[in-house]
Design a protein around this motif. Structure first.
Motif, PDB file in Angstrom:
ATOM      1  N   UNK A  78       0.845  -1.184   0.000  1.00  0.00           N
ATOM      2  CA  UNK A  78       0.000   0.000   0.000  1.00  0.00           C
ATOM      3  C   UNK A  78       0.888   1.244   0.000  1.00  0.00           C
ATOM      4  N   UNK A  79       0.623   2.142  -0.941  1.00  0.00           N
ATOM      5  CA  UNK A  79       1.251   3.451  -0.956  1.00  0.00           C
ATOM      6  C   UNK A  79       0.108   4.438  -0.756  1.00  0.00           C
ATOM      7  N   UNK A  80       0.137   5.126   0.358  1.00  0.00           N
ATOM      8  CA  UNK A  80      -1.017   5.920   0.760  1.00  0.00           C
ATOM      9  C   UNK A  80      -1.173   7.224  -0.007  1.00  0.00           C
ATOM     10  N   UNK A  81      -0.061   7.899  -0.285  1.00  0.00           N
ATOM     11  CA  UNK A  81      -0.134   9.200  -0.949  1.00  0.00           C
ATOM     12  C   UNK A  81       0.800   9.243  -2.150  1.00  0.00           C
ATOM     13  N   UNK A  82       0.390   9.965  -3.188  1.00  0.00           N
ATOM     14  CA  UNK A  82       1.206  10.164  -4.380  1.00  0.00           C
ATOM     15  C   UNK A  82       0.604  11.310  -5.189  1.00  0.00           C
ATOM     16  N   UNK A  83       1.409  11.875  -6.066  1.00  0.00           N
ATOM     17  CA  UNK A  83       0.890  12.928  -6.942  1.00  0.00           C
ATOM     18  C   UNK A  83       0.374  12.364  -8.266  1.00  0.00           C
ATOM     19  N   UNK A  84       0.915  11.189  -8.639  1.00  0.00           N
ATOM     20  CA  UNK A  84       0.522  10.575  -9.913  1.00  0.00           C
ATOM     21  C   UNK A  84       0.837   9.098  -9.854  1.00  0.00           C
ATOM     22  N   UNK A  85       0.026   8.288 -10.533  1.00  0.00           N
ATOM     23  CA  UNK A  85       0.216   6.836 -10.600  1.00  0.00           C
ATOM     24  C   UNK A  85      -0.005   6.415 -12.046  1.00  0.00           C
ATOM     25  N   UNK A  86       0.872   5.546 -12.541  1.00  0.00           N
ATOM     26  CA  UNK A  86       0.735   5.045 -13.923  1.00  0.00           C
ATOM     27  C   UNK A  86       0.929   3.535 -13.939  1.00  0.00           C
ATOM     28  N   UNK A  87       0.035   2.845 -14.631  1.00  0.00           N
ATOM     29  CA  UNK A  87       0.092   1.389 -14.812  1.00  0.00           C
ATOM     30  C   UNK A  87       0.303   1.131 -16.288  1.00  0.00           C
ATOM     31  N   UNK A  88       1.373   0.409 -16.625  1.00  0.00           N
ATOM     32  CA  UNK A  88       1.669   0.000 -18.001  1.00  0.00           C
ATOM     33  C   UNK A  88       1.578  -1.511 -18.064  1.00  0.00           C
ATOM     34  N   UNK A  89       0.917  -2.037 -19.102  1.00  0.00           N
ATOM     35  CA  UNK A  89       0.765  -3.484 -19.244  1.00  0.00           C
ATOM     36  C   UNK A  89       0.643  -3.846 -20.715  1.00  0.00           C
ATOM     37  N   UNK A  90       0.871  -5.101 -20.977  1.00  0.00           N
ATOM     38  CA  UNK A  90       0.636  -5.638 -22.315  1.00  0.00           C
ATOM     39  C   UNK A  90      -0.775  -6.198 -22.345  1.00  0.00           C
ATOM     40  N   UNK A  91      -1.442  -6.044 -23.476  1.00  0.00           N
ATOM     41  CA  UNK A  91      -2.780  -6.607 -23.636  1.00  0.00           C
ATOM     42  C   UNK A  91      -2.679  -8.095 -23.315  1.00  0.00           C
ATOM     43  N   UNK A  92      -3.422  -8.517 -22.308  1.00  0.00           N
ATOM     44  CA  UNK A  92      -3.310  -9.896 -21.831  1.00  0.00           C
ATOM     45  C   UNK A  92      -3.783 -10.881 -22.895  1.00  0.00           C
ATOM     46  N   UNK A  93      -2.984 -11.915 -23.116  1.00  0.00           N
ATOM     47  CA  UNK A  93      -3.299 -12.940 -24.106  1.00  0.00           C
ATOM     48  C   UNK A  93      -2.716 -12.669 -25.480  1.00  0.00           C
TER      49      UNK A  93
END
Length: 138
Positions: A78-93
């Motif tokens: 758990x990260x309680x505070x942040x100014x920005x969050x980004x999730x990068x992923x490959x299209x599953x399958x």
């Protein structure tokens, strides 16, 4: 010399690996995908000048800018505070190639976060109300 927050976070991850908490990603109270549909496992952490980047077993990355207050262990991520969050992923399958790489990014703005993405197969809100931790695995 005092440890920086990104270094301290990565140290916490290193101490908890390979048993660091894994689970479904939730950002400011909103699940990535359906709740508990995916299990994401952290395999590494890199400190950045203004944040931290977590690497996951399926090639995903979670980047958190200006993180503060965190709880990282085999029982919690758990990260309680942040100014920005980004999730990068490959299209599953699909093949893990540049054209199959997607992202979604949340930027804090008061009690809301603006949302941007390059996803082209579903609509997402351009803004969410920030509730809960900036990033967590459940």
């Amino acid at each position: 010399m005092t440890a920086t927050i990104p270094n301290a976070i990565c140290d916490a991850v290193a101490q908890a690996l390979p048993l660091v908490k894994h689970g479904s990603l939730r950002v400011w109270g909103k699940f990535f995908g359906r709740p508990y549909d995916n299990i994401h496992r952290i395999i590494g952490c890199s400190p950045l000048v203004d944040g931290v980047q977590f690497t996951f077993d399926e090639g995903e990355t979670l980047t958190v800018w200006h993180p503060s207050r965190w709880d990282i262990s085999p029982a919690r991520f758990e990260i309680f505070e942040a100014s920005r969050v980004r999730w990068d992923w490959f299209y599953y399958g699909r093949e893990k190639s540049p054209e199959n790489r997607y992202h979604i990014e949340w930027t804090a703005w008061g009690d809301v976060a603006t949302v941007s993405t390059n996803v082209d197969w579903f609509q997402t809100s351009s803004e969410i109300r920030r509730q809960g931790a900036a990033a967590e695995l459940l």
